[in-house]
Design a protein around this motif. Sequence first.
Motif, PDB file in Angstrom:
ATOM      1  N   GLU A  16      -9.691  15.701  78.424  1.00  0.00           N
ATOM      2  CA  GLU A  16      -8.748  14.603  78.641  1.00  0.00           C
ATOM      3  C   GLU A  16      -7.760  14.485  77.480  1.00  0.00           C
ATOM      4  O   GLU A  16      -6.546  14.329  77.700  1.00  0.00           O
ATOM      5  CB  GLU A  16      -9.512  13.290  78.827  1.00  0.00           C
ATOM      6  N   ARG A  74      -6.650  20.299  84.971  1.00  0.00           N
ATOM      7  CA  ARG A  74      -6.415  19.047  84.257  1.00  0.00           C
ATOM      8  C   ARG A  74      -5.428  19.241  83.116  1.00  0.00           C
ATOM      9  O   ARG A  74      -4.567  18.394  82.876  1.00  0.00           O
ATOM     10  CB  ARG A  74      -7.752  18.508  83.713  1.00  0.00           C
ATOM     11  N   THR A 110     -17.327  17.505  76.011  1.00  0.00           N
ATOM     12  CA  THR A 110     -16.389  18.469  76.600  1.00  0.00           C
ATOM     13  C   THR A 110     -15.359  17.763  77.464  1.00  0.00           C
ATOM     14  O   THR A 110     -14.171  18.100  77.437  1.00  0.00           O
ATOM     15  CB  THR A 110     -17.155  19.512  77.429  1.00  0.00           C
ATOM     16  N   ARG A 111     -15.790  16.764  78.211  1.00  0.00           N
ATOM     17  CA  ARG A 111     -14.846  16.047  79.080  1.00  0.00           C
ATOM     18  C   ARG A 111     -13.834  15.243  78.255  1.00  0.00           C
ATOM     19  O   ARG A 111     -12.664  15.156  78.628  1.00  0.00           O
ATOM     20  CB  ARG A 111     -15.604  15.141  80.049  1.00  0.00           C
ATOM     21  N   LEU A 131     -20.049  22.390  80.739  1.00  0.00           N
ATOM     22  CA  LEU A 131     -19.989  21.049  81.311  1.00  0.00           C
ATOM     23  C   LEU A 131     -21.333  20.605  81.888  1.00  0.00           C
ATOM     24  O   LEU A 131     -21.395  19.587  82.576  1.00  0.00           O
ATOM     25  CB  LEU A 131     -18.925  20.992  82.419  1.00  0.00           C
ATOM     26  N   GLU A 167     -11.512  23.155  87.032  1.00  0.00           N
ATOM     27  CA  GLU A 167     -11.287  21.750  86.687  1.00  0.00           C
ATOM     28  C   GLU A 167     -10.558  21.626  85.353  1.00  0.00           C
ATOM     29  O   GLU A 167      -9.606  20.845  85.216  1.00  0.00           O
ATOM     30  CB  GLU A 167     -12.630  21.019  86.624  1.00  0.00           C
ATOM     31  N   LEU A 168     -10.990  22.392  84.362  1.00  0.00           N
ATOM     32  CA  LEU A 168     -10.396  22.317  83.027  1.00  0.00           C
ATOM     33  C   LEU A 168      -8.922  22.735  83.063  1.00  0.00           C
ATOM     34  O   LEU A 168      -8.051  22.038  82.518  1.00  0.00           O
ATOM     35  CB  LEU A 168     -11.193  23.198  82.075  1.00  0.00           C
TER      36      LEU A 168
END
Length: 534
Positions: free
Chosen positions: A267, A492, A262-263, A254, A488-489
Amino acid sequence: MRITFYDGCDRIGGNKFLLEADGTRLLLDFGTSFAGEKLFFDEFLTARATHGIGDLLELGLLPPLKGVYRDDLEIPGKGWWDRARSRKGFREDVRVDALLLTHGHVDHTGYASFLSGSVPIYSTSTTATIVKAMQDVAPSGMGREVCYLNPRELKAGLLASSNAKKVPSEQRQFAFMDRGPATEEFLEFWGQTGSTRGMNPKPPAGAGDSSNGAVRIGSLIVRHWPVDHSIPGACAFGILTGDGWVVYTGDLRLHGRSAGATRRFIEEAAALQPLALIIEGTHPSTREPVSEDEVHANVLDAVRRSGGLIIADFGPRNVERLLAFLQVATECGRRLVVSAKDAYLLRALSLTGEDGVPDPYTDERISVYVETKSLKAAWEKRLLECYATSPGRLVDCGTVSRAPSEFILCFSYYDLNELLDIQPRGGTYIYSSSEAFNEEMHMDMDRLRNWLAHFDIDLVGDPGDREGVGRERGFHASGHIHGQGIVELVERMKPRVLVPVHTETPGFFAEHFSGRYRLVVPGMGDTVEFGGTP
């Protein structure tokens, strides 16, 4: 739905996972296990090519999957498979529908060399191009045949390469998840070997759907997402099974310049409400990773402060880092001098239209270093012929010695003997690669320091000693996601089942996710069943 984890579990690299669902079998990467090989081999003690897959199978380095390997790498009557039956994860008469490659690093692709040519390979066009270019420029060998195979034949009970003048190489069937290029120049590159041996080419298929990168393989739907990593073309995969989506990250980060990709993957994959997430955990202890922008700024400052020869040392196939040095060279009025292998890779990638990759044949900021050696392979002769009509584009030891301050020279540890011919008088060596993480690499760094001291060259970006003392931060950005990024990954995506791989620190995942997700830490050869209601 079940997945058998044959490698890449309690170690970094060597990922080889077999997913079986709804009557379809997919391999998720099939990489060389460097950690596993180091248990048995070294530079001079290696697996015997004359025994095909035998040595690797006997030592447990190849999965015990009878039916997936090349017939021409097996010797009848050796009893290999009789002994392999007792190993965990043994399968009889396995037929695999496809191999999914996340990216072009050898620890994810290398052992695909041993797979049957009937197994189609799905990847991005960039990953396939890198794999092809790597094979073209490497010395021939059974462990370097990911894109095309050179048939073997049995002679006096041992395996030997078939006659190159009579038997052409056989190209594997690749399917590009992103459709990929179809120009005449690319297809010419794709259809020839790096040697004088001919090729029975198989034009790549355009597998993907341009709307979401999805394709049907057997009874399964497979999607891919571009992600940021230290090699172009990296992607993550999502596989829709009858029990739900399985998401496999491959290697990603990231903090690179393509972090946005990657983001977007995070999502879009989160919206699928995945049943299982197979996630890499190479560097979970990293708190604040160095960014590629930080590396560029530090390298630029170091080059501006140096008046002599600049030597840039970075990881093989780290094209993003190479392009950063090209940008620095341009800003500082120098020419970037790359190896013939790097020029060959850049040329191949430029044919795919890879974003930001220049064609080294036409970009006058790039020159090619001609090594002092007597023999050149066919691929190298073809490349150098393309520069024959471009005065000044080919650089040798004499050229660099006469005007060292005009160049940034892309060398690595294995190019150091060229300094004996260049005879530099001072200069700067910018170490922009990963730190040493085992004793062998520390010994290499000690030898590097001896070479630099001999020529009075300053070392910038020093990774430090065995205790990390003297480490100079800011000249290398890792290709792997840091600890907070992992959290974070996962938070999410909220998978029902979390499977950390490509890691030596599974405790990080237990500390952060136990009790909130079903955490599975597989061992070598373990089969994990998924599915059912939450």
